[in-house]
Design a protein around this motif. Sequence first.
Motif, PDB file in Angstrom:
ATOM      1  N   VAL A  46     -15.960  -0.429   3.686  1.00 18.01           N
ATOM      2  CA  VAL A  46     -15.412  -0.875   4.964  1.00 18.01           C
ATOM      3  C   VAL A  46     -14.055  -0.208   5.091  1.00 18.01           C
ATOM      4  CG1 VAL A  46     -14.545  -2.865   6.285  1.00 18.01           C
ATOM      5  CG2 VAL A  46     -16.604  -3.101   4.876  1.00 18.01           C
ATOM      6  N   VAL A  47     -13.756   0.307   6.268  1.00 16.23           N
ATOM      7  CA  VAL A  47     -12.459   0.927   6.521  1.00 16.23           C
ATOM      8  C   VAL A  47     -11.746   0.121   7.594  1.00 16.23           C
ATOM      9  CG1 VAL A  47     -11.239   3.002   7.282  1.00 16.23           C
ATOM     10  CG2 VAL A  47     -13.312   3.209   5.883  1.00 16.23           C
ATOM     11  N   ASN A  48     -10.506  -0.242   7.282  1.00 13.26           N
ATOM     12  CA  ASN A  48      -9.654  -1.004   8.176  1.00 13.26           C
ATOM     13  C   ASN A  48      -8.521  -0.076   8.597  1.00 13.26           C
ATOM     14  OD1 ASN A  48      -7.992  -2.897   9.379  1.00 13.26           O
ATOM     15  ND2 ASN A  48      -7.353  -3.821   7.458  1.00 13.26           N
ATOM     16  N   TYR A  49      -8.379   0.155   9.897  1.00 13.36           N
ATOM     17  CA  TYR A  49      -7.367   1.045  10.460  1.00 13.36           C
ATOM     18  C   TYR A  49      -6.455   0.178  11.319  1.00 13.36           C
ATOM     19  CZ  TYR A  49      -5.761   5.222  13.041  1.00 13.36           C
ATOM     20  OH  TYR A  49      -5.021   6.230  13.594  1.00 13.36           O
ATOM     21  N   ALA A  50      -5.290  -0.194  10.770  1.00 12.45           N
ATOM     22  CA  ALA A  50      -4.400  -1.128  11.466  1.00 12.45           C
ATOM     23  C   ALA A  50      -3.067  -0.455  11.785  1.00 12.45           C
ATOM     24  CB  ALA A  50      -4.162  -2.358  10.599  1.00 12.45           C
ATOM     25  N   GLN A  51      -2.539  -0.722  12.964  1.00 14.70           N
ATOM     26  CA  GLN A  51      -1.294  -0.082  13.381  1.00 14.70           C
ATOM     27  C   GLN A  51      -0.193  -1.089  13.683  1.00 14.70           C
ATOM     28  OE1 GLN A  51      -2.789   2.507  16.607  1.00 14.70           O
ATOM     29  NE2 GLN A  51      -2.273   4.177  15.222  1.00 14.70           N
ATOM     30  N   ALA A  52       1.029  -0.652  13.374  1.00 13.00           N
ATOM     31  CA  ALA A  52       2.240  -1.422  13.653  1.00 13.00           C
ATOM     32  C   ALA A  52       3.238  -0.507  14.344  1.00 13.00           C
ATOM     33  CB  ALA A  52       2.831  -1.978  12.367  1.00 13.00           C
ATOM     34  N   GLU A  53       4.166  -1.105  15.083  1.00 14.94           N
ATOM     35  CA  GLU A  53       5.155  -0.340  15.849  1.00 14.94           C
ATOM     36  C   GLU A  53       6.075   0.506  14.980  1.00 14.94           C
ATOM     37  OE1 GLU A  53       7.257  -3.239  18.148  1.00 14.94           O
ATOM     38  OE2 GLU A  53       5.643  -3.428  19.609  1.00 14.94           O
ATOM     39  N   SER A  54       6.311   0.067  13.739  1.00 16.98           N
ATOM     40  CA  SER A  54       7.263   0.749  12.866  1.00 16.98           C
ATOM     41  C   SER A  54       6.981   0.360  11.419  1.00 16.98           C
ATOM     42  CB  SER A  54       8.700   0.340  13.220  1.00 16.98           C
ATOM     43  OG  SER A  54       8.870  -1.051  12.961  1.00 16.98           O
ATOM     44  N   LEU A  55       7.644   1.026  10.498  1.00  8.90           N
ATOM     45  CA  LEU A  55       7.507   0.670   9.093  1.00  8.90           C
ATOM     46  C   LEU A  55       8.026  -0.741   8.850  1.00  8.90           C
ATOM     47  CD1 LEU A  55       6.669   1.442   6.252  1.00  8.90           C
ATOM     48  CD2 LEU A  55       8.915   2.512   5.944  1.00  8.90           C
ATOM     49  N   GLU A  56       9.122  -1.102   9.496  1.00  8.59           N
ATOM     50  CA  GLU A  56       9.674  -2.448   9.343  1.00  8.59           C
ATOM     51  C   GLU A  56       8.676  -3.503   9.826  1.00  8.59           C
ATOM     52  OE1 GLU A  56      11.283   0.089  10.952  1.00  8.59           O
ATOM     53  OE2 GLU A  56      12.666   0.569   9.318  1.00  8.59           O
ATOM     54  N   ALA A  57       8.022  -3.230  10.956  1.00  8.70           N
ATOM     55  CA  ALA A  57       7.021  -4.166  11.472  1.00  8.70           C
ATOM     56  C   ALA A  57       5.838  -4.259  10.511  1.00  8.70           C
ATOM     57  CB  ALA A  57       6.546  -3.732  12.854  1.00  8.70           C
ATOM     58  N   GLN A  58       5.411  -3.136   9.961  1.00  7.61           N
ATOM     59  CA  GLN A  58       4.301  -3.138   9.006  1.00  7.61           C
ATOM     60  C   GLN A  58       4.649  -3.973   7.783  1.00  7.61           C
ATOM     61  OE1 GLN A  58       1.169  -2.188   8.893  1.00  7.61           O
ATOM     62  NE2 GLN A  58       1.004  -2.798   6.773  1.00  7.61           N
ATOM     63  N   GLU A  59       5.851  -3.818   7.292  1.00  2.69           N
ATOM     64  CA  GLU A  59       6.285  -4.601   6.128  1.00  2.69           C
ATOM     65  C   GLU A  59       6.315  -6.091   6.450  1.00  2.69           C
ATOM     66  OE1 GLU A  59       9.953  -2.557   5.318  1.00  2.69           O
ATOM     67  OE2 GLU A  59       8.954  -1.070   4.059  1.00  2.69           O
ATOM     68  N   ARG A  60       6.772  -6.444   7.635  1.00  5.76           N
ATOM     69  CA  ARG A  60       6.822  -7.846   8.070  1.00  5.76           C
ATOM     70  C   ARG A  60       5.406  -8.420   8.177  1.00  5.76           C
ATOM     71  NH1 ARG A  60      10.016  -7.084  12.039  1.00  5.76           N
ATOM     72  NH2 ARG A  60       8.457  -6.569  13.586  1.00  5.76           N
ATOM     73  N   ILE A  61       4.498  -7.655   8.742  1.00  2.88           N
ATOM     74  CA  ILE A  61       3.117  -8.104   8.895  1.00  2.88           C
ATOM     75  C   ILE A  61       2.475  -8.307   7.526  1.00  2.88           C
ATOM     76  CG2 ILE A  61       0.819  -7.381   9.688  1.00  2.88           C
ATOM     77  CD1 ILE A  61       2.437  -5.849  11.979  1.00  2.88           C
ATOM     78  N   PHE A  62       2.642  -7.340   6.641  1.00  5.15           N
ATOM     79  CA  PHE A  62       2.065  -7.447   5.297  1.00  5.15           C
ATOM     80  C   PHE A  62       2.610  -8.669   4.571  1.00  5.15           C
ATOM     81  CE2 PHE A  62       1.937  -6.626   0.742  1.00  5.15           C
ATOM     82  CZ  PHE A  62       0.591  -6.342   0.568  1.00  5.15           C
ATOM     83  N   LYS A  63       3.922  -8.876   4.659  1.00  5.14           N
ATOM     84  CA  LYS A  63       4.552 -10.007   3.977  1.00  5.14           C
ATOM     85  C   LYS A  63       3.976 -11.331   4.489  1.00  5.14           C
ATOM     86  CE  LYS A  63       8.969 -12.241   3.115  1.00  5.14           C
ATOM     87  NZ  LYS A  63      10.310 -12.452   3.601  1.00  5.14           N
ATOM     88  N   GLU A  64       3.841 -11.452   5.787  1.00  8.94           N
ATOM     89  CA  GLU A  64       3.337 -12.706   6.353  1.00  8.94           C
ATOM     90  C   GLU A  64       1.867 -12.933   5.981  1.00  8.94           C
ATOM     91  OE1 GLU A  64       3.337 -15.080  10.585  1.00  8.94           O
ATOM     92  OE2 GLU A  64       4.929 -13.630  10.151  1.00  8.94           O
ATOM     93  N   LEU A  65       1.064 -11.882   6.016  1.00  9.67           N
ATOM     94  CA  LEU A  65      -0.340 -12.013   5.634  1.00  9.67           C
ATOM     95  C   LEU A  65      -0.470 -12.347   4.142  1.00  9.67           C
ATOM     96  CD1 LEU A  65      -1.980  -9.092   7.631  1.00  9.67           C
ATOM     97  CD2 LEU A  65      -2.068 -11.538   8.159  1.00  9.67           C
ATOM     98  N   LEU A  66       0.405 -11.784   3.338  1.00  8.18           N
ATOM     99  CA  LEU A  66       0.414 -12.080   1.910  1.00  8.18           C
ATOM    100  C   LEU A  66       0.771 -13.547   1.674  1.00  8.18           C
ATOM    101  CD1 LEU A  66       0.040 -10.658  -0.841  1.00  8.18           C
ATOM    102  CD2 LEU A  66       2.490 -10.229  -0.833  1.00  8.18           C
ATOM    103  N   GLU A  67       1.818 -14.016   2.351  1.00 12.46           N
ATOM    104  CA  GLU A  67       2.258 -15.411   2.205  1.00 12.46           C
ATOM    105  C   GLU A  67       1.191 -16.406   2.657  1.00 12.46           C
ATOM    106  OE1 GLU A  67       5.922 -15.517   4.417  1.00 12.46           O
ATOM    107  OE2 GLU A  67       7.059 -14.568   2.790  1.00 12.46           O
ATOM    108  N   LYS A  68       0.373 -16.021   3.633  1.00 10.77           N
ATOM    109  CA  LYS A  68      -0.669 -16.915   4.150  1.00 10.77           C
ATOM    110  C   LYS A  68      -1.969 -16.814   3.346  1.00 10.77           C
ATOM    111  CE  LYS A  68       1.161 -17.237   8.759  1.00 10.77           C
ATOM    112  NZ  LYS A  68       0.952 -17.133  10.192  1.00 10.77           N
ATOM    113  N   GLY A  69      -2.000 -15.961   2.319  1.00  5.58           N
ATOM    114  CA  GLY A  69      -3.182 -15.832   1.482  1.00  5.58           C
ATOM    115  C   GLY A  69      -4.281 -14.955   2.047  1.00  5.58           C
ATOM    116  N   VAL A  70      -4.015 -14.329   3.169  1.00  7.29           N
ATOM    117  CA  VAL A  70      -5.032 -13.507   3.828  1.00  7.29           C
ATOM    118  C   VAL A  70      -5.366 -12.270   2.990  1.00  7.29           C
ATOM    119  CG1 VAL A  70      -5.524 -12.132   5.894  1.00  7.29           C
ATOM    120  CG2 VAL A  70      -4.360 -14.340   6.108  1.00  7.29           C
ATOM    121  N   ILE A  71      -4.356 -11.641   2.417  1.00  6.95           N
ATOM    122  CA  ILE A  71      -4.567 -10.435   1.603  1.00  6.95           C
ATOM    123  C   ILE A  71      -5.397 -10.778   0.372  1.00  6.95           C
ATOM    124  CG2 ILE A  71      -3.439  -8.581   0.314  1.00  6.95           C
ATOM    125  CD1 ILE A  71      -2.856  -8.443   3.336  1.00  6.95           C
TER     126      ILE A  71
END
Length: 106
Positions: free
Chosen positions: A58-83
């Motif tokens: 499975v390939v997941n192609y996800a986009q964020a406005e910037s590197l900072e936004a990508q880091e924020r998204i990853f952190k929040e998904l990690l904290e919520k157990g989604v990752i």
Amino acid sequence: MPTIEANSGIITQINVFTVKPENQQALVDHLIGAASVAQQIPGWKSISIHKSIDGKSVVNYAQAESLEAQERIFKELLEKGVIEKGHQFGEAHPGLYEAVYTLDNV
């Protein structure tokens, strides 16, 4: 909608998951659910999910406005157990990218 434009500043995470065929659809369903969470985080832009015909990836192609936004998204998904939950379906091979060249036949 995904944006593929050279030097736009948009960060794309391309994540290739190796899965057992019996887990492929479960991972797709999980990623769709994860997208509904990520969509609420500032800076999120889009997601595209692809499944292989042979059922083994499975390939997941996800986009964020910037590197900072990508880091924020990853952190929040990690904290919520989604990752972590995604890892139960297969092995992830993520990478962050920025488009540097495109060619369109329009």
